[in-house]
Design a protein around this motif. Structure first.
Motif, PDB file in Angstrom:
ATOM      1  N   ILE A  15       0.854  -1.205   0.000  1.00 56.51           N
ATOM      2  CA  ILE A  15       0.000   0.000   0.000  1.00 56.51           C
ATOM      3  C   ILE A  15       0.885   1.249   0.000  1.00 56.51           C
ATOM      4  O   ILE A  15       0.647   2.210  -0.733  1.00 56.51           O
ATOM      5  CB  ILE A  15      -0.936  -0.002   1.241  1.00 56.51           C
ATOM      6  N   ILE A  16       1.942   1.208   0.801  1.00 56.51           N
ATOM      7  CA  ILE A  16       2.849   2.367   0.878  1.00 56.51           C
ATOM      8  C   ILE A  16       3.573   2.555  -0.454  1.00 56.51           C
ATOM      9  O   ILE A  16       3.644   3.657  -0.995  1.00 56.51           O
ATOM     10  CB  ILE A  16       3.849   2.181   2.045  1.00 56.51           C
ATOM     11  N   GLU A  17       4.077   1.464  -1.000  1.00 48.94           N
ATOM     12  CA  GLU A  17       4.823   1.577  -2.272  1.00 48.94           C
ATOM     13  C   GLU A  17       3.936   2.125  -3.388  1.00 48.94           C
ATOM     14  O   GLU A  17       4.318   3.027  -4.119  1.00 48.94           O
ATOM     15  CB  GLU A  17       5.366   0.206  -2.684  1.00 48.94           C
ATOM     16  N   LYS A  18       2.724   1.580  -3.459  1.00 48.03           N
ATOM     17  CA  LYS A  18       1.827   1.972  -4.553  1.00 48.03           C
ATOM     18  C   LYS A  18       1.377   3.432  -4.437  1.00 48.03           C
ATOM     19  O   LYS A  18       1.178   4.106  -5.444  1.00 48.03           O
ATOM     20  CB  LYS A  18       0.604   1.034  -4.521  1.00 48.03           C
ATOM     21  N   ASN A  19       1.205   3.910  -3.212  1.00 48.89           N
ATOM     22  CA  ASN A  19       0.594   5.234  -3.034  1.00 48.89           C
ATOM     23  C   ASN A  19       1.558   6.295  -2.526  1.00 48.89           C
ATOM     24  O   ASN A  19       1.125   7.364  -2.089  1.00 48.89           O
ATOM     25  CB  ASN A  19      -0.584   5.113  -2.060  1.00 48.89           C
ATOM     26  N   TRP A  20       2.852   6.008  -2.576  1.00 49.50           N
ATOM     27  CA  TRP A  20       3.855   6.907  -1.983  1.00 49.50           C
ATOM     28  C   TRP A  20       3.642   8.369  -2.402  1.00 49.50           C
ATOM     29  O   TRP A  20       3.651   9.282  -1.574  1.00 49.50           O
ATOM     30  CB  TRP A  20       5.259   6.431  -2.365  1.00 49.50           C
ATOM     31  N   ASP A  21       3.413   8.590  -3.706  1.00 47.11           N
ATOM     32  CA  ASP A  21       3.311   9.973  -4.192  1.00 47.11           C
ATOM     33  C   ASP A  21       2.034  10.677  -3.735  1.00 47.11           C
ATOM     34  O   ASP A  21       1.939  11.901  -3.812  1.00 47.11           O
ATOM     35  CB  ASP A  21       3.384  10.010  -5.727  1.00 47.11           C
ATOM     36  N   ASP A  22       1.048   9.909  -3.288  1.00 42.21           N
ATOM     37  CA  ASP A  22      -0.207  10.520  -2.815  1.00 42.21           C
ATOM     38  C   ASP A  22      -0.243  10.658  -1.303  1.00 42.21           C
ATOM     39  O   ASP A  22      -1.241  11.114  -0.744  1.00 42.21           O
ATOM     40  CB  ASP A  22      -1.406   9.648  -3.222  1.00 42.21           C
ATOM     41  N   MET A  23       0.801  10.230  -0.631  1.00 38.91           N
ATOM     42  CA  MET A  23       0.795  10.304   0.831  1.00 38.91           C
ATOM     43  C   MET A  23       1.173  11.720   1.279  1.00 38.91           C
ATOM     44  O   MET A  23       1.917  12.419   0.579  1.00 38.91           O
ATOM     45  CB  MET A  23       1.827   9.326   1.415  1.00 38.91           C
ATOM     46  N   GLU A  24       0.695  12.102   2.447  1.00 38.97           N
ATOM     47  CA  GLU A  24       1.036  13.417   3.022  1.00 38.97           C
ATOM     48  C   GLU A  24       2.389  13.242   3.718  1.00 38.97           C
ATOM     49  O   GLU A  24       2.467  13.019   4.939  1.00 38.97           O
ATOM     50  CB  GLU A  24      -0.068  13.822   4.014  1.00 38.97           C
ATOM     51  N   LEU A  25       3.457  13.319   2.921  1.00 41.53           N
ATOM     52  CA  LEU A  25       4.762  12.867   3.427  1.00 41.53           C
ATOM     53  C   LEU A  25       5.349  13.758   4.516  1.00 41.53           C
ATOM     54  O   LEU A  25       6.114  13.300   5.352  1.00 41.53           O
ATOM     55  CB  LEU A  25       5.744  12.709   2.266  1.00 41.53           C
ATOM     56  N   GLN A  26       4.975  15.034   4.504  1.00 46.42           N
ATOM     57  CA  GLN A  26       5.445  15.909   5.591  1.00 46.42           C
ATOM     58  C   GLN A  26       4.483  15.873   6.778  1.00 46.42           C
ATOM     59  O   GLN A  26       4.755  16.452   7.812  1.00 46.42           O
ATOM     60  CB  GLN A  26       5.565  17.357   5.106  1.00 46.42           C
ATOM     61  N   GLY A  27       3.342  15.211   6.583  1.00 46.02           N
ATOM     62  CA  GLY A  27       2.302  15.209   7.606  1.00 46.02           C
ATOM     63  C   GLY A  27       2.645  14.346   8.808  1.00 46.02           C
ATOM     64  O   GLY A  27       3.713  13.733   8.870  1.00 46.02           O
ATOM     65  N   TRP A  28       1.722  14.307   9.746  1.00 45.26           N
ATOM     66  CA  TRP A  28       1.959  13.567  10.993  1.00 45.26           C
ATOM     67  C   TRP A  28       0.999  12.396  11.154  1.00 45.26           C
ATOM     68  O   TRP A  28       1.234  11.518  11.966  1.00 45.26           O
ATOM     69  CB  TRP A  28       1.801  14.522  12.198  1.00 45.26           C
ATOM     70  N   LYS A  29      -0.118  12.387  10.411  1.00 45.24           N
ATOM     71  CA  LYS A  29      -1.147  11.388  10.702  1.00 45.24           C
ATOM     72  C   LYS A  29      -1.025  10.213   9.739  1.00 45.24           C
ATOM     73  O   LYS A  29      -1.805  10.052   8.790  1.00 45.24           O
ATOM     74  CB  LYS A  29      -2.545  12.055  10.650  1.00 45.24           C
ATOM     75  N   VAL A  30      -0.075   9.393  10.035  1.00 49.57           N
ATOM     76  CA  VAL A  30       0.264   8.259   9.170  1.00 49.57           C
ATOM     77  C   VAL A  30      -0.908   7.276   9.083  1.00 49.57           C
ATOM     78  O   VAL A  30      -1.240   6.766   8.014  1.00 49.57           O
ATOM     79  CB  VAL A  30       1.517   7.543   9.716  1.00 49.57           C
TER      80      VAL A  30
END
Ligand SMILES: Nc1nc2c(ncn2[C@@H]2O[C@H](COP(=O)(O)OP(=O)(O)O)[C@@H](O)[C@H]2O)c(=O)[nH]1
Ligand SMILES: [Mg+2]
Length: 257
Positions: A168-183
């Motif tokens: 899930i992480i690999e597939k959606n890496w670019d859509d994740m809130e990477l600077q965010g806190w709510k993993v």
């Protein structure tokens, strides 16, 4: 064969807690791996961990450009060469004893075990109220989009099965809130199957040493995780805090903005 577990700990300038944290986990759990995901701290964090000379304790010092709490945690999950990974803070707000409860739930078959706080009041009344309001907002948005929610969605303590979440992480890496806190919110947002979610309840403590790194960008980023209406609200909050939305999210800049 019992499953293996890595404790993934995001850190930034935690020299006052980091070595004590590594020793406390090691003492309680001789077999757990510990992986500090450090965002290029300017203090002695790296030196202190390397000085421990513990083969199962590692510190990954990340590139300055990709800085971000969520990016650190998710990269840590990807690097962990174990069956399970647990995300935990480095300031002793999460009890070390709860790692055992999380491990037991994962061994019993949970996909995700969320550390659920019995009270959040260690953060003070204002932050506790804010946390609960944001959680409600996140839950409504996830539900509207047909996603699963959990108790204590804002929790920074949770464990997961790596084989379920790594893709899930690999597939959606670019859509994740990477600077965010709510993993946890991003993981649930991008998960399309019904998860076996269980809980480990714990007493949330005050930070041991040092200061919280919370900034007014955290609520902005949390709202930004929540699809169209969330993004609209995050723009409004940017105006309230006088933060430049397009400086935070340059890719969303349209001609004329
Ligand atoms: N890698 C990384 N870790 C961070 C960053 N900001 C905070 N942390 C770590 O994330 C954890 C939670 O941060 P903390 O400041 O305690 O936030 P609070 O508990 O919400 O007040 C701690 O272990 C921090 O060292 C960051 O930008 N990058
Ligand atoms: Mg903290």
């Amino acid at each position: 064969m019992p499953g293996t577990l890595a404790v993934v700990i995001p850190t930034y300038n935690e020299e006052r807690n980091i070595a004590r944290m590594a020793r406390a986990i090691r003492e309680a759990y001789p077999e757990f791996r510990i992986l500090f995901m450090d965002d290029n701290s300017t203090d002695r964090s790296r030196e202190l961990i390397e000085g421990l000379d513990d083969p199962l304790t590692k510190i990954c010092v990340r590139e300055r450009e990709g800085r971000g709490l969520a990016a650190s945690v998710m990269q840590g999950f990807a690097l962990a060469d174990t069956d399970y990974a647990v995300c935990m803070d480095c300031d002793f707000q999460h009890p070390i004893a709860t790692l055992k409860d999380i491990y037991d739930q994962l061994e019993a078959g949970a996909d995700l075990c969320v550390g659920a706080r019995t009270s959040r009041m260690a953060m003070g009344l204002v932050r506790t109220s804010g946390s609960m309001a944001f959680e409600l907002f996140c839950k409504i948005a996830l539900r509207i989009h047909g996603k699963q929610t959990t108790k204590d969605l804002m929790s920074g303590l949770f464990g997961l099965r790596c084989d379920v979440f790594r893709p899930i992480i690999e597939k959606n890496w670019d859509d994740m809130e990477l600077q965010g806190w709510k993993v946890l919110v991003d993981l649930l947002k991008h998960c399309d199957r019904r998860l076996d979610v269980r809980y480990a309840y714990y007493k949330f403590e005050a930070r041991a040493e040092g200061e919280s790194h919370l900034s007014n960008k955290v609520p902005i980023m949390t709202l930004h995780q929540l699809w169209g209406f969330g993004r609209f609200c995050s723009k409004v909050l940017c105006k309230v805090y006088r933060v430049d939305y397009y400086e935070m999210y340059p890719k969303e800049r349209k001609h004329g903005d």
